[in-house]
Scaffold this motif. Structure first.
Motif, PDB file in Angstrom:
ATOM      1  N   PHE A 107       0.813  -1.223   0.000  1.00 54.33           N
ATOM      2  CA  PHE A 107       0.000   0.000   0.000  1.00 54.33           C
ATOM      3  C   PHE A 107       0.841   1.264   0.000  1.00 54.33           C
ATOM      4  CE2 PHE A 107       0.738  -0.468   4.565  1.00 54.33           C
ATOM      5  CZ  PHE A 107       0.970   0.841   4.956  1.00 54.33           C
ATOM      6  N   ASN A 108       2.013   1.234   0.664  1.00 56.31           N
ATOM      7  CA  ASN A 108       2.812   2.461   0.723  1.00 56.31           C
ATOM      8  C   ASN A 108       3.261   2.889  -0.672  1.00 56.31           C
ATOM      9  OD1 ASN A 108       4.485   0.109   0.793  1.00 56.31           O
ATOM     10  ND2 ASN A 108       6.213   1.328   1.515  1.00 56.31           N
ATOM     11  N   GLY A 109       3.715   1.933  -1.484  1.00 56.16           N
ATOM     12  CA  GLY A 109       4.095   2.253  -2.847  1.00 56.16           C
ATOM     13  C   GLY A 109       2.920   2.706  -3.690  1.00 56.16           C
ATOM     14  N   GLU A 110       1.767   2.091  -3.479  1.00 56.27           N
ATOM     15  CA  GLU A 110       0.568   2.486  -4.230  1.00 56.27           C
ATOM     16  C   GLU A 110       0.168   3.926  -3.933  1.00 56.27           C
ATOM     17  OE1 GLU A 110      -1.442  -2.002  -4.291  1.00 56.27           O
ATOM     18  OE2 GLU A 110      -2.262  -0.436  -2.998  1.00 56.27           O
ATOM     19  N   VAL A 111       0.196   4.292  -2.658  1.00 53.73           N
ATOM     20  CA  VAL A 111      -0.201   5.648  -2.276  1.00 53.73           C
ATOM     21  C   VAL A 111       0.820   6.671  -2.770  1.00 53.73           C
ATOM     22  CG1 VAL A 111      -0.631   7.191  -0.329  1.00 53.73           C
ATOM     23  CG2 VAL A 111      -1.557   4.860  -0.308  1.00 53.73           C
ATOM     24  N   LEU A 112       2.093   6.369  -2.637  1.00 55.14           N
ATOM     25  CA  LEU A 112       3.116   7.295  -3.102  1.00 55.14           C
ATOM     26  C   LEU A 112       3.032   7.491  -4.615  1.00 55.14           C
ATOM     27  CD1 LEU A 112       6.032   6.123  -0.834  1.00 55.14           C
ATOM     28  CD2 LEU A 112       5.088   8.431  -0.895  1.00 55.14           C
TER      29      LEU A 112
END
Length: 282
Positions: A131-136
């Motif tokens: 999720f962190n990569g998706e949001v960034l």
């Protein structure tokens, strides 16, 4: 000409960036959630919360450069989205942008997926695993659609003073590392990351995207074994590869070509210097 720069978020990395900006003669403002007792010579502090737009009134006029590098309140999707997507939008809507010449977003190599040890650069399509990569990636895409000149710096794993927790696990025999299959690691010294941000702000014609990483991707077990030898610790036992990261070798060729030269091109040397300083300090 001196710039008027706003740091949105100012933790360990931001303070180092502020020092670099001060050294080149800029006026530096820094926004953070928690209050700071008083201004210092490097930073003029602003207390505000990027996730609460009502706190963003009264921001300074005439900001010419914005660096967006906040820390989410928690490691969960909602906190990341509130900080990087909604917070970025709140700030740019609240800011006087009449003199804004450049926005630099500090993102992460987490936007890339699994590449089984292959080389990755700015042309590699992102495919985040967590999720962190998706949001960034969503934050990057929103910024690129705005009418501001913007630069994204995707940083690899940062290390430096105060970031040696895994070394303590090595010393106590608690660390594990994936040896088979081999997992590639990418690192950047936090001082080099700060210097890269200042460098990119100074370029007259920067590209829209850069990878922030040192010259020497390493198999994670090679890095662990190198540090274990430095601290006379046992080699880490076989364990699982880091989840949600993917094995890849990140290239800093574009950043290098822009004129940037890292002081610590190999994290093994960087960790050696850090650990020597730690011993000397104790």
């Amino acid at each position: 000409m001196a710039e008027r720069v706003l740091l949105a978020g100012c933790g360990d990395l931001g303070l180092r960036v502020a020092e670099g900006l001060k050294a080149r003669g800029d006026e530096v403002f820094a926004l953070r959630r928690h209050p700071v007792v008083e201004d210092d010579e490097a930073v003029r502090w602003i207390q505000a919360d990027l996730t609460r737009p009502e706190t963003l009134s009264g921001l300074p006029d005439g900001i010419s450069q914005l660096i967006y590098l906040p820390a989410p309140k928690a490691r969960e999707r909602s906190a990341y989205r509130a900080t990087f997507v909604d917070g970025q939008r709140h700030l740019l809507y609240a800011l006087d942008t009449t003199r804004l010449e450049r926005v630099l977003l500090v993102s992460s190599s987490a936007v890339y997926g699994e590449h089984h040890g292959d080389w990755v650069d700015e042309q590699t399509p992102p495919a985040p695993l967590a999720f962190n990569g998706e949001v960034l990636l969503e934050a990057e895409q929103w910024l690129s659609a705005q009418p501001f000149r913007s630069v994204v710096l995707r940083l690899a794993g940062l290390y430096g003073p105060g970031r040696l927790q895994w070394v303590e696990r090595l010393r106590t025999g608690q660390a594990q590392v994936s040896r088979e299959p081999q997992h590639w690691a990418n690192r950047m010294h936090i001082d080099d990351a700060a210097a890269a941000i200042v460098h990119l702000l100074a370029l007259s014609e920067p590209q829209a995207l850069y990878l922030g990483v040192d010259d020497t991707p390493l198999p994670l077990d090679v890095l662990y074994d190198s540090v274990a030898a430095l601290v006379a610790a046992p080699f880490a036992a076989q364990g699982a590869a880091p989840a949600g990261v993917g094995s890849k070798r990140l290239s800093n060729a574009r950043l290098r070509a822009s004129g940037f030269c890292p002081c610590w091109p190999d994290s093994r040397v960087g960790y050696s210097e850090l650990l020597s300083s730690q011993v000397a300090g104790s």
